[in-house]
Design an enzyme around this catalytic site. Structure first.
Site, short mmCIF file in Angstrom:
data_model
loop_
_atom_site.label_atom_id
_atom_site.label_comp_id
_atom_site.label_asym_id
_atom_site.label_seq_id
_atom_site.Cartn_x
_atom_site.Cartn_y
_atom_site.Cartn_z
N SER A 49 -2.47 21.67 38.63
CA SER A 49 -2.62 20.99 37.39
C SER A 49 -1.80 19.68 37.06
CB SER A 49 -1.81 21.85 36.24
OG SER A 49 -2.23 21.80 35.12
N GLN A 60 4.59 20.10 32.88
CA GLN A 60 3.42 20.36 34.01
C GLN A 60 4.05 20.85 35.29
OE1 GLN A 60 0.07 20.94 34.66
NE2 GLN A 60 0.50 19.75 32.68
N HIS A 110 -4.83 16.07 32.27
CA HIS A 110 -4.12 15.57 30.94
C HIS A 110 -3.66 14.19 31.22
CE1 HIS A 110 -3.21 19.98 31.85
NE2 HIS A 110 -3.65 20.20 30.87
#
Lengths: 449, 449
Positions: free
Chosen positions: A254, A276, A345
């Site tokens: 991620s 994160q 993101h």
């Protein structure tokens, strides 16, 4: 891992880079470099398990599950979790946790309902002057398999994010698989399955679960598509069954990329980077800002806050190996870099963030404004948290209703239409040396009959 | 290959089956059985070529191309075909062939323009009561690679079908690769590239072309997605680069399924079956009809017409090994079988075909009515001829504008929205043991600041 020369200090918790530096493109490329280890041994093992389950069905699934998850089930039927057990797990939750899960589900459902309409689920059709009708019909998949990892990465939010778009699309049956090593079941995961409307749950995992879903066994129904993240064996197995069934993306670590104008509370941004980094050591957190003093402030917040985090070792490793605070010339350069990173993101923590969002071409999800922390999107804002990683936002999309639908072209040529189209088709078919194609078109010409 | 027992006569050109027979499900399953040979040697060779091109770039591409295509180029630059050569190829065509190609392109473009609007290219956005904005932004891919096979399967229509949806989607740059064994170029393919608006063409093929597009070399630009059919090496290479770039489906042999009520000229249907069978020996042609006498008539047409076909050997092999004329109880059963076959091409050659089309859930493309021969769709009706094969219509779609777009979620949470969403997110984050996620949400709560 970044070359220590690129760090402002060997003791810093996170690399500091400057986009104006002549080495910056190479540094950025080094920072982003991540290659899923293509372990041939894992791939071979996965292939063997697939072939074995395809051949021996339930017997093989049972053997692998008992062996790898240290169970002693005597049949695959015993590995199914009934609806009453899912409901019981839901009933066992603390009221505020259950309410939070239900509110998250409701918001995710609402978003995907809007998406369903907006992504063209009605199909289309138009009629030409000669009466020929052309169009496309959109239909849901019949049956979908959702892989949910067991152990430490068993996230109830992932159950919602994978199952709800399938339900909204109109998928007839959702089969969930989740390994339960040592027989330990996660009640939040089962409760999420109940809320999301999962039809059947089997406590199996690994390549054997992928095989069972892809080929079907006496007990486990064959599905049309398998979605959801898993370990390296699951990823290898999914890659190999692609074509027999549909699969979603192969997810990498991620990532978060934050663009900040330097006016957001630095503690907020530090914590966003942590959120994160805490996922795993390979997760990536990067901040772009035109204000060097602000980057100092965020670095100070990181130093101040990291000791307070329960997952501080993971966070520290992730930030040290894959994180960076990057000084950019201006917000335009920040957007250019963001497009080249194509982050999973992207937080745009600025005033009037829309002006910068308009410049972004590649991102899985954009979080706009100082209040849109990524964590809100991970759980309950509504959009899907299954997002393209490792720069795949250049060509792929968040998981959505469209992943659980497929399209069929409609071609209804009128007798009149066949006269014009037939001449063109025959001409091109002759050009390609396909005479039956040509003849098939020519038969429909009145002048030839 | 079907068991000879299932044939009505050992001498028949095509198997005859009856859906009321108790063995029919097994016979149908045997008929449809097709597994792309997963040749480990091919896979290993493809992997080696990929690794070599990734490492040595142009030098490796040049070596492989000279070796496999028997060329003697001294640089990859020499393998590029300039726009003037594409235009010259177009200018060299006979007027009626050029007109046919241009009309086909115009119709394919028109269809995909409608599709672009209908598939939600505008994205969406909505504002909640507390001011939170949620939505999705749709953007085209930057750069796409189109693989076009060389040799006997070099189809100009495929160039149009792959390149035009990409252009309509708004892809910035389209790179086409097409091998030219012994240096032989197909002017129709080059003309199609000119018409479709392909930006650059390189005469390379095989796994080395896939590698060059996926990783980029000094001469060949890295793309974001690779589409188009190829041989087993190309398919293996595409499967391996999936994730580094996007890929389309791995295509299997082409198939046609015809449902006929028994009132279409049997010669027409026989020729429609031929038009699929002539593609290659593994292509599949199946007819479903409730009228046994009509199946006899089609069998007679096949026997009568096959000798007249230039590709009769291929057609005969395909029909004998993979074709079937199937007697069904009624049209409803025909539709049920069609759903289980999930054919690439489905012709519904009946009166009022829409009533049957409404019952079809799985098909790549539906050709409705007696005048909609598949050949019209292959070339010029407008919808894409790149369709899901081998039952993948259960979960995938015709190539379309949507394959050249991707989506980014938009999450713009208002200060007020962050108060409610933050509580829910923090509750769920604590449940998942992700405290930085929780803290990141809680920082935005006024009550906690």
């Amino acid at each position: 891992m970044l070359d220590q020369n690129s760090l402002s200090s060997p003791l810093s918790l996170i690399a500091r880079l400057d986009a104006s530096h002549e080495n910056f493109p190479a540094q950025l490329s080094q920072l982003l470099a991540f290659e899923a280890s293509e372990d041939e041994a894992i791939d071979r093992t996965a292939a063997q398990i697939l072939a074995d389950v395809k051949k021996r069905g339930d017997v093989a699934v049972l053997e692998y599950t008992n062996r790898y998850d240290r169970l002693s089930a005597s049949s695959v039927q015993q590995l199914e979790i009934g609806q009453h057990e899912l409901e019981a797990a839901l009933a066992s939750l603390a009221p505020e946790r259950r309410a939070a899960l239900e509110m998250a589900a409701q918001r995710v459902r609402a978003y995907h309902e809007v998406q369903k309409t907006a992504c063209g689920s009605a199909g289309f059709s138009y009629t030409e002057a000669d009466g020929t009708v052309l169009g496309q019909k959109v239909t849901p998949l019949d049956r979908v398999g959702i892989y949910v990892p067991g152990g430490k990465a068993a996230y109830p939010s992932s159950v919602l994010m994978n199952a709800i778009p399938a339900k909204v699309a109109g998928v007839t049956e959702i089969i969930m698989v989740v390994p339960t090593p040592d027989g330990i079941k996660n009640p939040l995961v089962l409760a999420a399955a109940a809320i999301a409307g999962v039809d059947r749950v089997f406590t199996i995992g690994g390549a054997q679960a992928v095989a069972a879903l892809a080929y079907g066994t006496a007990t486990i129904p064959q599905v049309d598509k398998i979605v959801g993240p898993g370990n390296a064996y699951v990823a290898a197995a999914k890659r190999r069954v692609f074509g027999t069934v549909g699969i979603d993306m192969i997810a990498g670590p991620s990532e978060i990329l934050v663009i900040c104008d330097g006016s957001t509370d630095p503690d907020w941004i530090a914590m966003d980077l942590f959120s994160q980094a805490e996922h795993d050591e390979l997760a990536q957190s990067i901040l772009l800002c035109p204000d060097a003093a602000y980057l100092d402030a965020v670095a100070a917040s990181i130093a101040k806050l990291i000791a307070t985090m329960p997952r501080k070792e993971i966070i520290a490793t992730s930030l040290a190996n894959r994180g960076a605070l990057i000084k950019v010339a201006d917000m335009q350069q920040a957007c250019d870099i963001a497009n080249s990173i194509a982050a999973e993101h992207l937080e745009i923590s600025t005033d009037n963030p829309q002006q910068w969002a308009d410049k972004i071409r590649h991102a899985g999800a954009m979080f706009l404004g100082r209040f849109s922390s990524e964590a809100l999107g991970d759980y309950c804002a509504g959009p899907n948290h299954v997002l393209p990683t490792s720069r795949t936002a250049r060509f792929s999309s968040p998981l959505g209703v469209y992943d659980f639908q497929k399209r069929s072209s409609i071609i209804h040529v009128s007798e009149q239409g066949a006269q014009t189209l037939g001449v063109v088709a025959a001409e091109l078919a002759h050009g390609e040396g396909l005479q039956a194609h040509a003849r098939s078109a020519e038969y429909r010409l009145k002048s030839k009959n």
